[in-house]
Design an enzyme around this catalytic site. Structure first.
Site, PDB file in Angstrom:
ATOM      1  CG  HIS A   1      -1.975  -0.994   1.208  1.00  0.00           C
ATOM      2  ND1 HIS A   1      -3.037  -0.962   2.080  1.00  0.00           N
ATOM      3  CD2 HIS A   1      -2.173  -2.087   0.428  1.00  0.00           C
ATOM      4  CE1 HIS A   1      -3.848  -1.976   1.831  1.00  0.00           C
ATOM      5  NE2 HIS A   1      -3.339  -2.681   0.838  1.00  0.00           N
TER       6      HIS A   1
ATOM      7  CD  GLU B   1      -1.937   4.150   3.333  1.00  0.00           C
ATOM      8  OE1 GLU B   1      -3.112   4.397   3.673  1.00  0.00           O
ATOM      9  OE2 GLU B   1      -1.653   3.329   2.436  1.00  0.00           O
TER      10      GLU B   1
ATOM     11  CB  CYS C   1      -6.521  -0.567   5.224  1.00  0.00           C
ATOM     12  SG  CYS C   1      -4.793  -1.102   5.200  1.00  0.00           S
TER      13      CYS C   1
ATOM     14  CB  CYS D   1      -1.984   1.591   6.211  1.00  0.00           C
ATOM     15  SG  CYS D   1      -1.535   0.717   4.689  1.00  0.00           S
TER      16      CYS D   1
END
Length: 147
Positions: free
Chosen positions: A46, A48, A76, A79
């Site tokens: 992801h 992040e 999410c 993260c």
């Protein structure tokens, strides 16, 4: 946040869900990331997580207490957890994630009372622009699937 949106556009251009992140330390961008889940065949890739790794490397430390992360979509659980473990000082995000958001929408890991760190959270910054990128991406994907 504009720089995070540029990262999200890179993700979209590569066929990834358009999420971008930048990390700022002392008014300077020290890390960037955009989703690379498909490219790397890695569900943890992801925006992040990629930006966090770059920031740790840049600063040579594991805590980001003096940093702000700007993300186009609410993090999410994975993260958000990583941001808490990194003791990130501040999170600024654009669009809420009503299906997987973990900084206020579904969960609130960023402010969970049992965890050892809570970060400042500012949501809704450039929300319309962030939502538009996501909407366009998924509309395009649906059209492609229906062809």
């Amino acid at each position: 946040m504009r720089q995070a949106l540029l990262e999200a556009e890179k993700a979209s251009d590569a066929g990834e869900v358009p999420v971008g992140a930048v990390i700022v330390h002392k008014n300077r961008i020290i890390a960037r990331g955009h989703n690379q889940v498909e490219l790397l065949s890695d569900p943890t890739a992801h925006a992040e997580m990629i930006a966090l790794s770059a920031a740790f490397s840049h600063l040579g430390e594991k805590y980001l207490t003096e940093c702000t992360i700007y993300v186009t979509l609410e993090p999410c659980p994975m993260c958000a957890g990583a941001l808490v473990w990194a003791k990130t000082g501040r999170l600024v995000f654009g669009a809420q994630d009503e299906k997987a958001g973990a900084c206020g929408s579904i969960f609130n890991i960023a402010h969970h009372p049992v965890l050892n760190h809570r970060m400042e959270v500012l949501q809704g910054v450039m929300e319309d622009e962030s939502e538009m990128l996501l909407r366009r991406f998924f509309e395009k994907l649906r059209k492609k699937d229906n062809s």
